[in-house]
Design a protein around this motif. Sequence first.
Motif, PDB file in Angstrom:
ATOM      1  N   TYR A  37      -3.005  13.697  -2.870  1.00  0.00           N
ATOM      2  CA  TYR A  37      -3.639  14.761  -2.662  1.00  0.00           C
ATOM      3  C   TYR A  37      -3.240  15.666  -3.841  1.00  0.00           C
ATOM      4  CZ  TYR A  37      -4.812  13.419   2.150  1.00  0.00           C
ATOM      5  OH  TYR A  37      -5.159  12.567   3.332  1.00  0.00           O
ATOM      6  N   ASN A  38      -3.963  15.859  -5.004  1.00  0.00           N
ATOM      7  CA  ASN A  38      -3.778  16.754  -6.192  1.00  0.00           C
ATOM      8  C   ASN A  38      -3.662  17.943  -5.859  1.00  0.00           C
ATOM      9  OD1 ASN A  38      -6.586  16.837  -6.127  1.00  0.00           O
ATOM     10  ND2 ASN A  38      -6.610  16.178  -8.281  1.00  0.00           N
ATOM     11  N   HIS A  39      -4.326  18.680  -4.817  1.00  0.00           N
ATOM     12  CA  HIS A  39      -4.563  20.107  -4.628  1.00  0.00           C
ATOM     13  C   HIS A  39      -3.633  20.313  -3.065  1.00  0.00           C
ATOM     14  CE1 HIS A  39      -7.700  20.209  -7.590  1.00  0.00           C
ATOM     15  NE2 HIS A  39      -7.404  21.221  -7.664  1.00  0.00           N
ATOM     16  N   LEU A 243      -8.173   9.430  -4.650  1.00  0.00           N
ATOM     17  CA  LEU A 243      -7.788  10.710  -4.987  1.00  0.00           C
ATOM     18  C   LEU A 243      -8.563  11.773  -4.126  1.00  0.00           C
ATOM     19  CD1 LEU A 243      -6.106  12.656  -7.039  1.00  0.00           C
ATOM     20  CD2 LEU A 243      -8.180  12.513  -8.300  1.00  0.00           C
ATOM     21  N   LYS A 244      -7.694  12.668  -3.545  1.00  0.00           N
ATOM     22  CA  LYS A 244      -8.448  13.723  -2.820  1.00  0.00           C
ATOM     23  C   LYS A 244      -7.934  15.077  -3.134  1.00  0.00           C
ATOM     24  CE  LYS A 244      -8.803  11.410   1.766  1.00  0.00           C
ATOM     25  NZ  LYS A 244      -8.856  11.574   3.313  1.00  0.00           N
ATOM     26  N   GLU A 245      -9.146  15.949  -3.425  1.00  0.00           N
ATOM     27  CA  GLU A 245      -9.112  16.990  -4.272  1.00  0.00           C
ATOM     28  C   GLU A 245      -9.327  18.148  -3.442  1.00  0.00           C
ATOM     29  OE1 GLU A 245     -10.316  16.877  -8.688  1.00  0.00           O
ATOM     30  OE2 GLU A 245     -11.925  15.463  -7.650  1.00  0.00           O
ATOM     31  N   ASN A 246      -9.284  18.000  -2.121  1.00  0.00           N
ATOM     32  CA  ASN A 246      -9.678  19.093  -1.026  1.00  0.00           C
ATOM     33  C   ASN A 246      -8.240  19.955  -0.924  1.00  0.00           C
ATOM     34  OD1 ASN A 246      -9.103  16.466   0.150  1.00  0.00           O
ATOM     35  ND2 ASN A 246      -8.953  17.447   2.067  1.00  0.00           N
ATOM     36  N   LYS A 271     -10.299  21.104   4.498  1.00  0.00           N
ATOM     37  CA  LYS A 271     -10.659  21.669   3.144  1.00  0.00           C
ATOM     38  C   LYS A 271     -10.321  23.257   3.267  1.00  0.00           C
ATOM     39  CE  LYS A 271     -13.732  21.969  -0.610  1.00  0.00           C
ATOM     40  NZ  LYS A 271     -14.973  21.639  -1.224  1.00  0.00           N
ATOM     41  N   GLY A 300      -6.577  27.292  -5.446  1.00  0.00           N
ATOM     42  CA  GLY A 300      -6.511  25.983  -6.290  1.00  0.00           C
ATOM     43  C   GLY A 300      -6.831  26.197  -7.684  1.00  0.00           C
ATOM     44  N   GLU A 317      -4.276  26.227 -13.673  1.00  0.00           N
ATOM     45  CA  GLU A 317      -4.606  24.917 -14.523  1.00  0.00           C
ATOM     46  C   GLU A 317      -3.719  25.294 -15.683  1.00  0.00           C
ATOM     47  OE1 GLU A 317      -8.796  23.541 -12.134  1.00  0.00           O
ATOM     48  OE2 GLU A 317      -8.725  24.907 -13.987  1.00  0.00           O
TER      49      GLU A 317
END
Length: 408
Positions: A37-39, A243-246, A271, A300, A317
């Motif tokens: 989970y990258n977020h 990869l989950k970006e939520n 989300k 995010g 970022e």
Amino acid sequence: MKNLMMIHLESLNYQLFMSFPEIFKEIHKIKNEGVLYNHYFSTATSTLMVLGDIFYGGKEQYEVCTSMDYIPKDYFYKDSLFDELKRNGYKTGIFVYPDGGDRESAEERHIAGFQNKMVLIPKYEELLETVEHLISEEPFAVMVCNYISNINFNCYVDNDNILDGTDKWKLGYQYLDKCVGDLIKLLKKKQKLEDTCIVLYGDHGDDFWGHGMHQGLTHAIEPFTNLIHTPMLIFDNNEKGRLKENLVCATDLRQIILVKLGLRQCSKNIKNEYVIARSAYAAQPIRKESFNKSYSITDGKFILLVSNNGLEMYDVEIDFQCGYNLLEQFSTDGLVIRYNVVNKSEIYYHYYHFMEKQEGEIIRLRQTTYYLRKRLYDETLKLYEAAGRTEKDMLEEMSFYKIHYKYR
């Protein structure tokens, strides 16, 4: 039923984890075989606050506490994640190594639940033996909190051939990574790996005085990105290599885990529109010289912080360390925020092409500030009310209507 193993990744933020795969070899194996989970954002900047949020699935349980030793007279939530698992027939165990810090006072506050405790095990071999014994029976739910990577506890690492504090800091993470590998070996040895959901999460990162000394504190300070953006990984036989970006956070873990174990239904992925984090409970006083009380909200992409100093906003970022407050480019009379950069000729070239030539960027920053400020205000007020405090109390402590200028 599917088993559970939770592994606490002490003092580890996302950037550090992704930047040094050679240090975190065992954890990266799980990343490559499981789901990253990258977020994922933590909800606090100190370990015990995060643990309470995870165990109870919400932030309200301890907001009434004026210190980490304060014991609430009543509790917002009546059971924890591990209490619920025990009720469903799981053999549960939560283990801390090598030192507990505030664990004893946390136990008095029922940090792990009303039917579970965090057990301190000061010897590593004993830790592994205890875990091995517990996972011999199914279904099991075990949680291992190895604090050796905490800058306060890496004194427990092998001091032979250590040159300086930086070496010891690095070795603490290597010991943490080895522990993850050893726990996976135990699951394989007991032939439990395929039937176990493994959840790894970072509680907070460290800030090595990039935002001031705070009497030498590295965490439990303001919830900047490098404090709350942490790794979260799940290894589950039913879901691999994704990869989950939520946008998810620490208070979501309880629901995510119960769904993974088949104890709760969930029709869609979690989300969030935003995640709220804080550095202190709402009832705690402001102590700027050490644990500076602050709240943050992130979608995010941007993160907005409020403290007694005022508002700060950073691009998650491109400015992970939160070095430059984007609101330095604006002025405010309270409610209205206006673009107001001075000395343009001195910062003309790179700045012009990045900001002023792109008029939409200025509009976006202003509108994002309005949007996030309103939601941060409302969510912070909920926490103050959970602590039995008022909107007036909040406004006396949090400056929502001024900008924190550091460089003007």
